[in-house]
Design an enzyme around this catalytic site. Structure first.
Site, PDB file in Angstrom:
ATOM      1  N   HIS A  83       0.822  -1.205   0.000  1.00 44.72           N
ATOM      2  CA  HIS A  83       0.000   0.000   0.000  1.00 44.72           C
ATOM      3  C   HIS A  83       0.861   1.263   0.000  1.00 44.72           C
ATOM      4  O   HIS A  83       2.020   1.251   0.425  1.00 44.72           O
ATOM      5  CB  HIS A  83      -0.925   0.002   1.210  1.00 44.72           C
ATOM      6  CG  HIS A  83      -2.017  -1.009   1.108  1.00 44.72           C
ATOM      7  ND1 HIS A  83      -3.059  -1.064   1.999  1.00 44.72           N
ATOM      8  CD2 HIS A  83      -2.236  -2.009   0.215  1.00 44.72           C
ATOM      9  CE1 HIS A  83      -3.882  -2.046   1.664  1.00 44.72           C
ATOM     10  NE2 HIS A  83      -3.395  -2.641   0.583  1.00 44.72           N
ATOM     11  N   GLU A  85       0.812   4.029   1.808  1.00 40.24           N
ATOM     12  CA  GLU A  85       1.277   4.511   3.106  1.00 40.24           C
ATOM     13  C   GLU A  85       2.503   3.715   3.564  1.00 40.24           C
ATOM     14  O   GLU A  85       3.491   4.274   4.036  1.00 40.24           O
ATOM     15  CB  GLU A  85       0.180   4.381   4.170  1.00 40.24           C
ATOM     16  CG  GLU A  85      -1.134   5.027   3.803  1.00 40.24           C
ATOM     17  CD  GLU A  85      -2.107   4.075   3.113  1.00 40.24           C
ATOM     18  OE1 GLU A  85      -1.763   3.473   2.075  1.00 40.24           O
ATOM     19  OE2 GLU A  85      -3.239   3.951   3.615  1.00 40.24           O
ATOM     20  N   CYS A 111      -5.995   1.568   5.527  1.00 43.43           N
ATOM     21  CA  CYS A 111      -6.523   0.287   6.000  1.00 43.43           C
ATOM     22  C   CYS A 111      -5.948   0.012   7.391  1.00 43.43           C
ATOM     23  O   CYS A 111      -5.048   0.715   7.856  1.00 43.43           O
ATOM     24  CB  CYS A 111      -6.149  -0.839   5.028  1.00 43.43           C
ATOM     25  SG  CYS A 111      -4.404  -1.321   5.089  1.00 43.43           S
ATOM     26  N   CYS A 114      -2.007  -0.701   7.408  1.00 40.90           N
ATOM     27  CA  CYS A 114      -1.202   0.525   7.280  1.00 40.90           C
ATOM     28  C   CYS A 114      -1.342   1.389   8.533  1.00 40.90           C
ATOM     29  O   CYS A 114      -0.382   2.037   8.952  1.00 40.90           O
ATOM     30  CB  CYS A 114      -1.607   1.302   6.034  1.00 40.90           C
ATOM     31  SG  CYS A 114      -1.114   0.480   4.504  1.00 40.90           S
TER      32      CYS A 114
END
Length: 182
Positions: A83, A85, A111, A114
Protein backbone atom coordinates in the site's frame (compact mmCIF):
# COMPACT_ATOMS: atom_id res chain seq x y z
CA UNK A 1 4.15 43.88 -0.98
CA UNK A 2 1.82 44.71 -3.85
CA UNK A 3 1.71 42.48 -6.88
CA UNK A 4 2.06 39.14 -5.10
CA UNK A 5 0.29 36.29 -6.88
CA UNK A 6 -2.88 35.36 -4.98
CA UNK A 7 -3.84 32.01 -6.51
CA UNK A 8 -0.89 29.92 -5.28
CA UNK A 9 -1.40 26.50 -3.67
CA UNK A 10 -1.88 26.15 0.06
CA UNK A 11 0.40 23.67 1.81
CA UNK A 12 -2.47 21.17 2.02
CA UNK A 13 -3.20 21.55 -1.70
CA UNK A 14 0.47 21.15 -2.55
CA UNK A 15 1.08 18.03 -0.46
CA UNK A 16 -2.19 16.37 -1.48
CA UNK A 17 -1.22 17.17 -5.07
CA UNK A 18 2.06 15.32 -4.50
CA UNK A 19 0.09 12.33 -3.19
CA UNK A 20 -2.19 12.42 -6.25
CA UNK A 21 0.86 12.63 -8.54
CA UNK A 22 2.44 9.67 -6.73
CA UNK A 23 -0.75 7.67 -7.30
CA UNK A 24 -0.22 8.11 -11.06
CA UNK A 25 2.82 5.78 -10.73
CA UNK A 26 0.58 2.88 -9.66
CA UNK A 27 0.02 0.17 -12.25
CA UNK A 28 -3.15 -1.02 -10.52
CA UNK A 29 -5.98 -0.58 -13.06
CA UNK A 30 -8.72 -0.23 -10.43
CA UNK A 31 -7.15 1.61 -7.46
CA UNK A 32 -4.33 4.11 -7.68
CA UNK A 33 -3.30 5.35 -4.25
CA UNK A 34 -0.59 7.86 -3.34
CA UNK A 35 0.89 9.07 -0.05
CA UNK A 36 3.16 11.91 1.01
CA UNK A 37 4.72 12.25 4.49
CA UNK A 38 5.62 15.78 5.59
CA UNK A 39 7.29 17.14 8.71
CA UNK A 40 6.11 20.14 10.75
CA UNK A 41 8.41 22.47 8.75
CA UNK A 42 6.57 21.67 5.48
CA UNK A 43 9.38 19.45 4.17
CA UNK A 44 8.53 16.29 2.25
CA UNK A 45 10.08 13.30 4.01
CA UNK A 46 8.85 10.52 1.74
CA UNK A 47 6.39 9.57 -0.98
CA UNK A 48 4.81 6.23 -1.90
CA UNK A 49 2.19 4.62 -4.09
CA UNK A 50 0.50 1.22 -4.21
CA UNK A 51 2.50 -1.32 -6.18
CA UNK A 52 4.42 -4.56 -6.12
CA UNK A 53 7.54 -5.06 -3.99
CA UNK A 54 10.86 -4.33 -5.69
CA UNK A 55 12.01 -7.10 -7.99
CA UNK A 56 8.57 -8.50 -8.78
CA UNK A 57 7.66 -8.51 -12.46
CA UNK A 58 4.49 -6.47 -12.84
CA UNK A 59 4.02 -7.82 -16.38
CA UNK A 60 3.36 -11.35 -15.04
CA UNK A 61 1.18 -10.28 -12.11
CA UNK A 62 -2.62 -10.64 -12.01
CA UNK A 63 -3.68 -7.01 -11.62
CA UNK A 64 -7.33 -7.89 -12.22
CA UNK A 65 -7.32 -10.03 -9.04
CA UNK A 66 -9.28 -12.91 -10.57
CA UNK A 67 -8.25 -15.17 -7.69
CA UNK A 68 -11.02 -13.74 -5.53
CA UNK A 69 -13.49 -15.42 -7.88
CA UNK A 70 -11.53 -18.59 -8.64
CA UNK A 71 -10.00 -19.22 -5.20
CA UNK A 72 -6.44 -19.12 -6.56
CA UNK A 73 -4.53 -17.20 -3.90
CA UNK A 74 -1.62 -16.42 -6.23
CA UNK A 75 -4.07 -14.44 -8.36
CA UNK A 76 -5.40 -12.24 -5.51
CA UNK A 77 -3.93 -8.77 -5.87
CA UNK A 78 -4.22 -7.78 -2.20
CA UNK A 79 -1.76 -10.48 -1.13
CA UNK A 80 1.04 -8.91 -3.17
CA UNK A 81 0.52 -5.15 -3.46
CA UNK A 82 2.30 -2.87 -0.99
CA UNK A 83 0.00 0.00 0.00
CA UNK A 84 0.99 3.63 -0.61
CA UNK A 85 1.28 4.51 3.11
CA UNK A 86 3.51 1.52 3.81
CA UNK A 87 5.65 2.32 0.76
CA UNK A 88 6.05 5.92 1.92
CA UNK A 89 7.21 4.71 5.35
CA UNK A 90 9.53 2.08 3.83
CA UNK A 91 10.92 4.57 1.28
CA UNK A 92 12.05 6.98 4.00
CA UNK A 93 15.84 6.92 4.25
CA UNK A 94 16.38 8.84 7.49
CA UNK A 95 15.86 7.74 11.06
CA UNK A 96 12.33 6.51 11.68
CA UNK A 97 12.26 8.83 14.70
CA UNK A 98 12.15 11.70 12.15
CA UNK A 99 8.63 10.57 11.23
CA UNK A 100 7.45 11.20 14.79
CA UNK A 101 4.94 14.08 14.72
CA UNK A 102 4.70 14.12 10.93
CA UNK A 103 1.65 14.50 8.68
CA UNK A 104 0.50 11.90 6.14
CA UNK A 105 -1.37 13.06 3.05
CA UNK A 106 -3.00 10.07 1.38
CA UNK A 107 -5.54 9.64 -1.39
CA UNK A 108 -7.38 6.82 0.47
CA UNK A 109 -8.22 6.44 4.15
CA UNK A 110 -5.66 3.96 5.56
CA UNK A 111 -6.52 0.29 6.00
CA UNK A 112 -5.97 -1.30 9.40
CA UNK A 113 -2.59 -2.84 8.41
CA UNK A 114 -1.20 0.52 7.28
CA UNK A 115 -2.75 2.15 10.35
CA UNK A 116 -0.58 -0.02 12.62
CA UNK A 117 2.55 1.18 10.85
CA UNK A 118 1.40 4.81 10.82
CA UNK A 119 0.91 4.67 14.58
CA UNK A 120 4.15 2.76 15.16
CA UNK A 121 6.34 5.38 13.42
CA UNK A 122 4.61 8.27 15.21
CA UNK A 123 2.71 9.99 12.41
CA UNK A 124 0.39 12.35 14.27
CA UNK A 125 -1.97 13.62 11.58
CA UNK A 126 -3.59 12.09 8.51
CA UNK A 127 -5.31 14.08 5.77
CA UNK A 128 -7.14 11.81 3.33
CA UNK A 129 -8.86 12.47 0.02
CA UNK A 130 -11.46 9.69 0.00
CA UNK A 131 -12.76 6.91 2.23
CA UNK A 132 -11.44 3.36 1.92
CA UNK A 133 -14.14 1.02 0.58
CA UNK A 134 -13.77 -1.80 3.13
CA UNK A 135 -15.90 -0.57 6.04
CA UNK A 136 -14.77 -3.19 8.57
CA UNK A 137 -11.15 -2.12 8.04
CA UNK A 138 -12.13 1.57 8.30
CA UNK A 139 -13.95 0.94 11.57
CA UNK A 140 -10.93 -0.80 13.10
CA UNK A 141 -8.56 1.84 11.72
CA UNK A 142 -10.66 4.63 13.25
CA UNK A 143 -10.58 2.89 16.63
CA UNK A 144 -6.80 2.39 16.54
CA UNK A 145 -6.10 5.93 15.34
CA UNK A 146 -8.42 7.39 17.98
CA UNK A 147 -6.84 5.34 20.76
CA UNK A 148 -3.36 6.42 19.59
CA UNK A 149 -4.35 10.10 19.44
CA UNK A 150 -3.72 10.44 15.70
CA UNK A 151 -5.72 13.29 14.21
CA UNK A 152 -7.60 12.27 11.05
CA UNK A 153 -9.06 14.92 8.75
CA UNK A 154 -10.86 14.56 5.42
CA UNK A 155 -9.24 16.82 2.83
CA UNK A 156 -12.59 18.36 2.00
CA UNK A 157 -14.85 18.45 5.04
CA UNK A 158 -18.23 18.48 3.29
CA UNK A 159 -17.73 15.38 1.09
CA UNK A 160 -15.30 12.70 -0.05
CA UNK A 161 -13.79 12.88 -3.48
CA UNK A 162 -15.01 10.10 -5.73
CA UNK A 163 -12.73 7.53 -7.29
CA UNK A 164 -13.64 8.99 -10.69
CA UNK A 165 -12.71 12.55 -9.67
CA UNK A 166 -9.29 11.42 -8.47
CA UNK A 167 -8.79 9.37 -11.66
CA UNK A 168 -9.79 12.37 -13.77
CA UNK A 169 -7.29 14.61 -11.97
CA UNK A 170 -4.54 12.02 -12.29
CA UNK A 171 -5.25 11.49 -16.00
CA UNK A 172 -5.25 15.25 -16.58
CA UNK A 173 -1.87 15.65 -14.88
CA UNK A 174 -0.45 12.70 -16.85
CA UNK A 175 -1.61 14.21 -20.15
CA UNK A 176 0.01 17.54 -19.33
CA UNK A 177 3.28 15.94 -18.25
CA UNK A 178 3.42 13.68 -21.31
CA UNK A 179 3.05 16.71 -23.59
CA UNK A 180 6.31 18.04 -22.18
CA UNK A 181 8.18 14.72 -22.02
CA UNK A 182 11.62 14.39 -23.54
Amino acid sequence: MPGKREEYLTWDEFFMGVAVMASARSKDPSNQVGACIVNQEHKILSVGYNGLPKGMNDDTFYWNSIGEKTGEKEKIKDYFVVHAERNAILNYRGSLSDLNGSILYVTWYPCMECTKEIIQVGIQKIIYLRMYSKQESVSLSKKMLGDAGVQVIPYQIDRDFTKEEIQEATNGIQKIMKRFSI
